[in-house]
Write a protein that holds these residues in place. Structure first.
Motif, mmCIF file in Angstrom:
data_model
loop_
_atom_site.group_PDB
_atom_site.id
_atom_site.type_symbol
_atom_site.label_atom_id
_atom_site.label_comp_id
_atom_site.label_asym_id
_atom_site.label_seq_id
_atom_site.Cartn_x
_atom_site.Cartn_y
_atom_site.Cartn_z
ATOM 1 N N ALA A 1 0.935 -1.196 0.088
ATOM 2 C CA ALA A 1 0.036 0.059 -0.147
ATOM 3 C C ALA A 1 0.816 1.326 -0.051
ATOM 4 O O ALA A 1 0.613 1.974 -0.830
ATOM 5 C CB ALA A 1 -0.928 -0.125 1.420
ATOM 6 N N LYS A 2 1.914 1.465 0.759
ATOM 7 C CA LYS A 2 2.739 2.519 1.136
ATOM 8 C C LYS A 2 3.387 2.662 -0.369
ATOM 9 O O LYS A 2 3.554 3.793 -0.966
ATOM 10 C CB LYS A 2 3.896 2.401 2.203
ATOM 11 N N THR A 3 4.148 1.757 -0.902
ATOM 12 C CA THR A 3 4.845 1.970 -2.278
ATOM 13 C C THR A 3 3.777 2.235 -3.346
ATOM 14 O O THR A 3 4.214 3.151 -4.127
ATOM 15 C CB THR A 3 5.582 0.450 -2.824
ATOM 16 N N ALA A 4 2.550 1.891 -3.530
ATOM 17 C CA ALA A 4 1.534 2.032 -4.435
ATOM 18 C C ALA A 4 1.007 3.528 -4.205
ATOM 19 O O ALA A 4 1.096 4.289 -5.333
ATOM 20 C CB ALA A 4 0.310 1.444 -4.206
ATOM 21 N N LYS A 5 1.086 4.220 -3.225
ATOM 22 C CA LYS A 5 0.689 5.509 -2.763
ATOM 23 C C LYS A 5 1.759 6.347 -3.467
ATOM 24 O O LYS A 5 1.472 7.399 -4.301
ATOM 25 C CB LYS A 5 0.604 5.883 -1.446
ATOM 26 N N ILE A 6 3.062 6.121 -3.042
ATOM 27 C CA ILE A 6 4.278 6.776 -3.577
ATOM 28 C C ILE A 6 4.281 6.799 -5.241
ATOM 29 O O ILE A 6 4.609 7.825 -5.619
ATOM 30 C CB ILE A 6 5.644 6.379 -3.001
ATOM 31 N N LEU A 7 4.306 5.710 -5.576
ATOM 32 C CA LEU A 7 4.393 5.596 -7.386
ATOM 33 C C LEU A 7 3.131 6.351 -8.039
ATOM 34 O O LEU A 7 3.504 6.978 -8.928
ATOM 35 C CB LEU A 7 4.070 4.189 -7.369
ATOM 36 N N LEU A 8 1.921 6.198 -7.510
ATOM 37 C CA LEU A 8 0.965 7.307 -8.132
ATOM 38 C C LEU A 8 1.244 8.474 -7.898
ATOM 39 O O LEU A 8 0.832 9.538 -8.976
ATOM 40 C CB LEU A 8 -0.259 6.759 -7.330
ATOM 41 N N VAL A 9 1.723 9.026 -6.708
ATOM 42 C CA VAL A 9 2.095 10.525 -6.788
ATOM 43 C C VAL A 9 3.389 10.958 -7.521
ATOM 44 O O VAL A 9 3.008 11.913 -8.412
ATOM 45 C CB VAL A 9 2.480 10.542 -5.144
ATOM 46 N N LEU A 10 4.114 9.895 -7.600
ATOM 47 C CA LEU A 10 5.354 10.202 -8.643
ATOM 48 C C LEU A 10 4.830 10.340 -10.205
ATOM 49 O O LEU A 10 5.159 11.223 -10.989
ATOM 50 C CB LEU A 10 6.548 9.166 -8.561
ATOM 51 N N ILE A 11 3.925 9.255 -10.326
ATOM 52 C CA ILE A 11 3.425 9.273 -11.915
ATOM 53 C C ILE A 11 2.764 10.432 -12.454
ATOM 54 O O ILE A 11 3.021 11.358 -13.192
ATOM 55 C CB ILE A 11 2.558 7.867 -12.071
ATOM 56 N N ILE A 12 1.640 11.109 -11.246
ATOM 57 C CA ILE A 12 1.164 12.439 -11.578
ATOM 58 C C ILE A 12 2.134 13.489 -11.501
ATOM 59 O O ILE A 12 1.825 14.234 -12.250
ATOM 60 C CB ILE A 12 -0.062 12.372 -10.178
ATOM 61 N N ALA A 13 3.089 13.518 -10.564
ATOM 62 C CA ALA A 13 3.902 14.684 -10.341
ATOM 63 C C ALA A 13 4.928 14.779 -11.726
ATOM 64 O O ALA A 13 4.982 15.928 -12.180
ATOM 65 C CB ALA A 13 4.796 14.454 -9.453
ATOM 66 N N ILE A 14 5.442 13.436 -12.258
ATOM 67 C CA ILE A 14 6.113 13.613 -13.529
ATOM 68 C C ILE A 14 5.143 14.118 -14.563
ATOM 69 O O ILE A 14 5.714 14.853 -15.507
ATOM 70 C CB ILE A 14 6.727 12.171 -13.763
ATOM 71 N N HIS A 15 3.957 13.619 -14.699
ATOM 72 C CA HIS A 15 3.167 13.984 -15.808
ATOM 73 C C HIS A 15 2.864 15.438 -15.781
ATOM 74 O O HIS A 15 2.709 16.293 -16.768
ATOM 75 C CB HIS A 15 1.944 12.979 -15.820
ATOM 76 N N ALA A 16 2.718 16.027 -14.423
ATOM 77 C CA ALA A 16 2.365 17.399 -14.402
ATOM 78 C C ALA A 16 3.435 18.154 -14.746
ATOM 79 O O ALA A 16 3.435 19.255 -15.412
ATOM 80 C CB ALA A 16 2.189 17.791 -12.981
ATOM 81 N N ALA A 17 4.791 17.929 -14.601
ATOM 82 C CA ALA A 17 5.920 18.603 -14.976
ATOM 83 C C ALA A 17 6.303 18.363 -16.597
ATOM 84 O O ALA A 17 6.506 19.249 -17.119
ATOM 85 C CB ALA A 17 7.394 17.561 -14.343
ATOM 86 N N LEU A 18 5.545 17.261 -17.171
ATOM 87 C CA LEU A 18 5.640 17.240 -18.732
ATOM 88 C C LEU A 18 4.765 18.497 -19.128
ATOM 89 O O LEU A 18 5.239 19.128 -20.129
ATOM 90 C CB LEU A 18 5.042 15.933 -19.269
ATOM 91 N N ALA A 19 3.547 18.621 -18.565
ATOM 92 C CA ALA A 19 2.564 19.538 -18.936
ATOM 93 C C ALA A 19 3.198 20.793 -18.910
ATOM 94 O O ALA A 19 2.784 21.986 -19.637
ATOM 95 C CB ALA A 19 1.328 19.300 -18.449
ATOM 96 N N LEU A 20 3.682 21.300 -17.780
ATOM 97 C CA LEU A 20 4.495 22.640 -17.546
ATOM 98 C C LEU A 20 5.504 23.053 -18.247
ATOM 99 O O LEU A 20 5.489 23.845 -18.733
ATOM 100 C CB LEU A 20 4.523 22.473 -15.983
ATOM 101 N N THR A 21 6.331 21.753 -18.594
ATOM 102 C CA THR A 21 7.389 22.095 -19.345
ATOM 103 C C THR A 21 6.834 22.475 -20.874
ATOM 104 O O THR A 21 7.243 23.196 -21.528
ATOM 105 C CB THR A 21 8.339 20.725 -19.686
ATOM 106 N N ILE A 22 5.639 21.763 -21.268
ATOM 107 C CA ILE A 22 5.184 22.129 -22.689
ATOM 108 C C ILE A 22 4.793 23.420 -22.753
ATOM 109 O O ILE A 22 4.982 24.227 -23.636
ATOM 110 C CB ILE A 22 4.169 21.151 -22.877
ATOM 111 N N LYS A 23 4.072 23.869 -21.469
ATOM 112 C CA LYS A 23 3.552 25.388 -21.610
ATOM 113 C C LYS A 23 4.863 26.326 -21.772
ATOM 114 O O LYS A 23 4.630 27.400 -22.444
ATOM 115 C CB LYS A 23 2.786 25.434 -20.206
ATOM 116 N N ILE A 24 5.740 25.886 -20.909
ATOM 117 C CA ILE A 24 6.572 27.091 -20.699
ATOM 118 C C ILE A 24 7.638 26.743 -22.059
ATOM 119 O O ILE A 24 8.057 28.107 -22.436
ATOM 120 C CB ILE A 24 7.717 26.906 -19.577
#
Length: 286
Positions: A241-264
């Motif tokens: 459970a702990k690893t799953a939560k961390i991985l899901l947060v990282l997946i969304i965070a990295i994807h958000a970084a991609l979107a922000l990079t595309i914008k900038i």
């Protein structure tokens, strides 16, 4: 008659005498399994390989020949990852934009790299063209606009790098933490098809209206992030459970970084990867 897919049954008397056998006594029974395989052009089921190269998925079982006989330096090895037709790719693209069921169910055990490659390539070209148009209109009053192909290399490095290395890293982490359902080819296919939303977003973001650009990129991030979250959740939950939560947060965070990079990088009044006229750096707007 074996070539016609029939088995011959001959009645033999107790003495084993075949001399008085009448052709009328011969019974022909169709060999159903053989005919089905022969009509479809496939090898018989018993001859097909049941192992998967990239994980527990049966994605590599459709090629008919044993994958153990394919080598990295042969074309047959890579051809198995492009075993889809146009209709199948269009169906998967539609399922990525308007998901009604889990995308891994749509893949049906046959993930591909054909769709992800051409989708990502299209995104790279559209990002370059849209950002070039946006900067052209933003600077048309300052004099002749000089095209900067650094935008193209920047888009290629960003999109190809994200689509290749992030799913590979995710697959490695999942396997490390004991997720038996993790499949490398499925991860690559999933991330590749998730890029499809960036095609309309990049076209719409050619406008120089900053707030609209943020809205369009935000929509692209929301749709693609939800797509990834929905399909990766069962695979990630195979860990603790702990690893799953961390991985899901990282997946969304990295994807958000991609979107922000595309914008900038591509939809600002002066991209950091583009050549800027002297004195224009201070006037760059996000």
């Amino acid at each position: 008659m074996a070539n016609s897919g029939y088995d011959v049954v001959v009645d033999v008397d107790d003495e084993g005498d075949l001399g008085h056998t009448d052709l009328a006594d011969l019974e022909f029974h169709p060999s159903i399994g053989y005919n089905a395989d022969q009509a479809s052009g496939k090898m018989p089921t018993s001859a097909s390989n049941t192992g998967g190269f990239f994980g527990s998925s049966s994605s590599n079982n459709r090629s008919g020949d044993g994958s153990s006989k394919r080598f990295l330096w042969t074309m047959d090895f890579y051809a198995q990852f492009f075993d889809v037709d146009t209709n199948e790719v269009l169906k998967r693209c539609w399922a990525a934009l308007f998901p009604r069921e889990r995308f891994l169910d749509v893949l049906d055990g046959n993930p591909d790299l054909y769709g992800p490659f051409w989708i990502t390539t299209t995104v790279v070209l559209i990002l370059f063209l849209s950002s070039t148009i946006a900067q052209y209109f933003a600077r048309m009053k300052d004099g002749p606009y000089v095209y900067d192909f650094g935008l193209l290399s920047g888009a290629a490095g960003l999109m190809y790098g994200y689509t290749a290395f992030v799913p590979i890293a995710l697959w490695g982490v999942l396997r490390w933490y004991g997720s038996e359902s993790a499949n490398l080819l499925e991860c690559l296919s999933l991330y590749g098809y998730s890029n499809l939303i960036w095609v309309p977003v990049a076209i719409a973001s050619a406008s120089n209206i900053t707030i609209l650009n943020y809205v369009f990129v935000g929509v692209g991030f929301g749709v693609s992030a939800l797509f990834l979250f929905r399909n990766l959740l069962p695979v990630v939950n195979a860990t603790d459970a702990k690893t799953a939560k961390i991985l899901l947060v990282l997946i969304i965070a990295i994807h958000a970084a991609l979107a922000l990079t595309i914008k900038i990088l591509f939809f600002a009044h002066g991209s950091p990867v583009a050549k800027k006229p002297e004195g224009d750096a201070a006037a760059m707007m996000f």
